[in-house]
Structure formats: C-alpha cells, structure tokens
Design an enzyme around this catalytic site. Structure first.
Site, PDB file in Angstrom:
ATOM      1  N   LYS A 112       0.875  -1.109   0.193  1.00  0.00           N
ATOM      2  CA  LYS A 112       0.115   0.242   0.357  1.00  0.00           C
ATOM      3  C   LYS A 112       0.769   1.114  -0.071  1.00  0.00           C
ATOM      4  CE  LYS A 112      -2.334  -1.463   3.434  1.00  0.00           C
ATOM      5  NZ  LYS A 112      -1.749  -2.329   4.029  1.00  0.00           N
ATOM      6  N   THR A 113       2.102   1.467   0.673  1.00  0.00           N
ATOM      7  CA  THR A 113       3.081   2.370   1.336  1.00  0.00           C
ATOM      8  C   THR A 113       3.390   2.636  -0.359  1.00  0.00           C
ATOM      9  OG1 THR A 113       3.109   2.396   3.489  1.00  0.00           O
ATOM     10  CG2 THR A 113       4.689   3.537   2.038  1.00  0.00           C
ATOM     11  N   ASP A 170      -1.597   6.717   6.390  1.00  0.00           N
ATOM     12  CA  ASP A 170      -1.592   5.018   6.537  1.00  0.00           C
ATOM     13  C   ASP A 170      -2.715   5.029   7.492  1.00  0.00           C
ATOM     14  OD1 ASP A 170      -1.115   2.675   6.335  1.00  0.00           O
ATOM     15  OD2 ASP A 170       0.900   3.092   7.314  1.00  0.00           O
ATOM     16  N   THR A 188      -5.916  -0.877   7.036  1.00  0.00           N
ATOM     17  CA  THR A 188      -6.007  -2.920   6.922  1.00  0.00           C
ATOM     18  C   THR A 188      -7.183  -3.271   7.957  1.00  0.00           C
ATOM     19  OG1 THR A 188      -5.332  -2.567   8.849  1.00  0.00           O
ATOM     20  CG2 THR A 188      -3.405  -2.853   7.262  1.00  0.00           C
ATOM     21  N   ARG A 197       7.013  -7.910   1.392  1.00  0.00           N
ATOM     22  CA  ARG A 197       7.670  -7.621   2.632  1.00  0.00           C
ATOM     23  C   ARG A 197       8.585  -8.653   3.676  1.00  0.00           C
ATOM     24  NH1 ARG A 197       4.609  -3.561   6.788  1.00  0.00           N
ATOM     25  NH2 ARG A 197       4.263  -2.155   4.985  1.00  0.00           N
TER      26      ARG A 197
END
Length: 349
Positions: free
Chosen positions: A68-69, A113, A162, A221
């Site tokens: 997402k980032t 975020d 999330t 990640r």
C-alpha cells in the site's frame, strides 16, 4: 516477543527501513503482483494525466506488507507530483489535519496510512476537503467562534487501511477508486525475490527462491526481510551462491519453518493441541498459556493460522483444525475430532 516473531512481524530498525525503501519498485511496470489493482490504477492515473488534472482520491485496503505504501509512492511518481506522508493515529484533532491540508501544493499526493484510526472531528473535516477542496477553520470558542473558509489546491488523497470495515460510509464513498490488495502467490513472491536479489547483487538459485517464497506468508515485505537474513547467513558462512539447502538452514535457524510459522505461531498451536486438547479455548486463556499479550496473539499469530486452516474461531473459543495436529506431527485424539467438528459447525463469526 521472540526474535523470530520480530523477524516476520515487527517494525524494522532504521537500516532495515532504508533497505526496504531501496527495494521498493518506482513505477507500476516494476510492481509485481496485484495485477487487477495495478491495471485499474494505471487506467485512473493515465486518464488523469490526459485530462491534466489531479488523480481521483484512492483508497487501498488489505493486510500489512502487501504494497500500500509502495503504491502511494508510485502514484506520486507517475503523476510527477510531490508526496506527503502521514498517518491516522498522528491526526487526533481537526487542527492537525488543517495544518497538513493548508500546506499542500497543487497536485500533491497526500498519503494517510491507517486512515481508519483518524479522529472523528478530523474525518468530518476531511469530507469537505476531499469533495470541495475547502476546509472551515474555526477561530475562537463558544458564541464568539467564527468559521473562516479556506480554499485548498486540488490534491490527491491516498488512504491506506488494514481494516476497511472500520471506515465510515461517507468517507469511503468519497474515494474515486478503491483497491483491495490480496496475498501473493509463491510464484509472485519468487518474482519479488528475484528483483530484490538482483538489486542486492546476490547469487541465488531458483530452488532457493522457491524455498524463501514458501515461508513468506504471502507477503512481499516478509519475503524481502527473509531474503536479507538468508544473505547474512550466507555471508557469515562464506557462500558465493545461495541454494535451497542454505536458505532452509538459515530460515530454520531463525525459527521460520517450511510453512512460514515462527516461534509464536507454533507455541499457540502447541498450547492449543497439547494443553487444551484441541480446544475450544478462550483467547485470553490461550495468550496466558504462551506468555504473550492477548492482542499479540489475536493480531499477530491468529490471522495467519486461521488463513492457513490450522486454527478455527468459534463462539466457544479457538480450536485446532486437523491440519494443525498434522503440522506438529501429533496424533489427533478422537474426542478432539468430535469437539472440532461440533465447534466448527456452530461457528457464527
């Protein structure tokens, strides 16, 4: 929390964050996976460039670590616009949001975020800012308070969450595009790892990529983090090339097993099977049994165990599924089979 749990779940140290940033793709063509979201988002951005206007506001939802980032950075890069990064927990007052919005430049991309954790007064201010590019600044208190309208330059808000279900409807409806990110397949994670290995100048066999990808919980990640730990292991052991046996040995040392479970995950399953006969057992009791906080078990271990079919959630508590006994190499008692079946049939979660 153990070192292995930190390896797959916790936030990175500054050096780790710098490495993660270096491995991030810079454009949509380099972004691996999420083909549906990538194609849809590419169309939105291309249309905005043709119209010579800021892109519509974008909401990205999905579990942590899926990109997402990274996508927010790509949106800014594709639009050739500056990027401002903040988070919902950091915006606890309407004034905090007003300060950010009033300093935006035309076309700037604002990334928020965990947007679902923003305070309610800030959310209500954001409604008008997203729709009309205007905010009302309240000066004074009580009967003497005055609302001063402040026009904002057109900007693009990229919200990441999330827990999309916690977003209020009026906020969710103001996003022009909503993309939900899915967990990656092993094949997609292999592509992520190949790109990262090339950037880190590592020699890794195809079998080693498969080994690491299979233990990465469907999350890029985590895959990149495990690759760096395997790199460290190979460096200490003076290996010029990393094969599947080396990768497996390194990850075994970090207590990440072939299915991606770490020390905490296995402790939860072992407690559930050995101490409570497969359940059902309450979450708080289970957390005490493994010596962790209830929130840690619920948010860190449980989602993956449920997704893998190793644990079940029922109105009467958590239960061990048949695959949990098999994964631990334990014989499943007959009464556990009955309890699990009964509890699972009554699951209303």
């Amino acid at each position: 929390m153990s070192d292995s749990t930190k390896l797959t779940h916790a936030g990175s140290e500054p050096e780790e964050r710098a490495l993660e940033a270096a491995l991030r793709p810079r454009n949509l063509d380099d972004f691996v996976g999420q083909s549906r979201v990538r194609q849809q988002l590419g169309l939105v951005l291309e249309a905005a460039k043709i119209r010579e206007r800021s892109a519509d506001h974008v909401l990205l939802s999905g579990p942590p670590g899926l990109g997402k980032t990274t996508l927010s950075m790509i949106i800014a890069a594709e639009m050739n616009a500056p990027l401002r990064i903040s988070s919902g927990p950091a915006i606890q007052h309407a004034g905090d949001l007003a300060a950010i919005l009033s300093s935006l430049t035309e076309g700037e991309v604002l990334f928020l975020d965990e947007i679902h954790r923003m305070s309610r007064p800030a959310e209500e201010m954001l409604y008008m800012a997203m729709e009309d590019f205007r905010v009302d600044i309240v000066v004074g208190k009580g009967a003497g308070a005055t609302a001063i309208p402040l026009d904002l330059p057109p900007f693009t808000l990229v919200g990441a969450t999330t827990r999309a279900g916690l977003l209020p409807g009026p906020l969710r409806d103001r996003f022009g595009f909503t993309g939900h990110l899915e967990f990656y397949t092993v094949q997609e994670l292999e592509l992520v790892l190949r790109r990262s290995a090339m950037m880190l100048d590592l020699r890794v066999t195809s079998a080693a990529f498969t080994e690491i990808a299979g233990r990465s919980r469907g999350t890029p990640r985590i895959a990149n983090r495990l690759l760096r730990r395997v790199r460290d292991w190979a460096l200490v052991h003076k290996l010029e090339e990393i094969d599947d046996q080396s990768a497996a040995a390194a990850l075994d040392m970090y207590e990440v097993d072939a299915r991606g479970l770490d020390r905490l995950d296995r402790s939860v399953l072992e407690a559930l099977c050995l101490k409570f006969g497969g359940g059902p057992v309450g979450l708080s009791t289970l957390a005490i049994a493994v010596g962790e906080e209830t929130e840690t078990v619920e948010t860190v271990a449980e989602p993956y165990l449920v997704r893998e079919g190793l644990m079940g959630r029922t109105p009467r508590g958590r239960i061990a599924m048949p695959s949990a006994w098999q994964h631990l190499g334990l014989a499943m008692p007959k009464d556990a089979i009955f309890a699990s079946a009964q509890s699972y049939e009554n699951d209303e979660d």
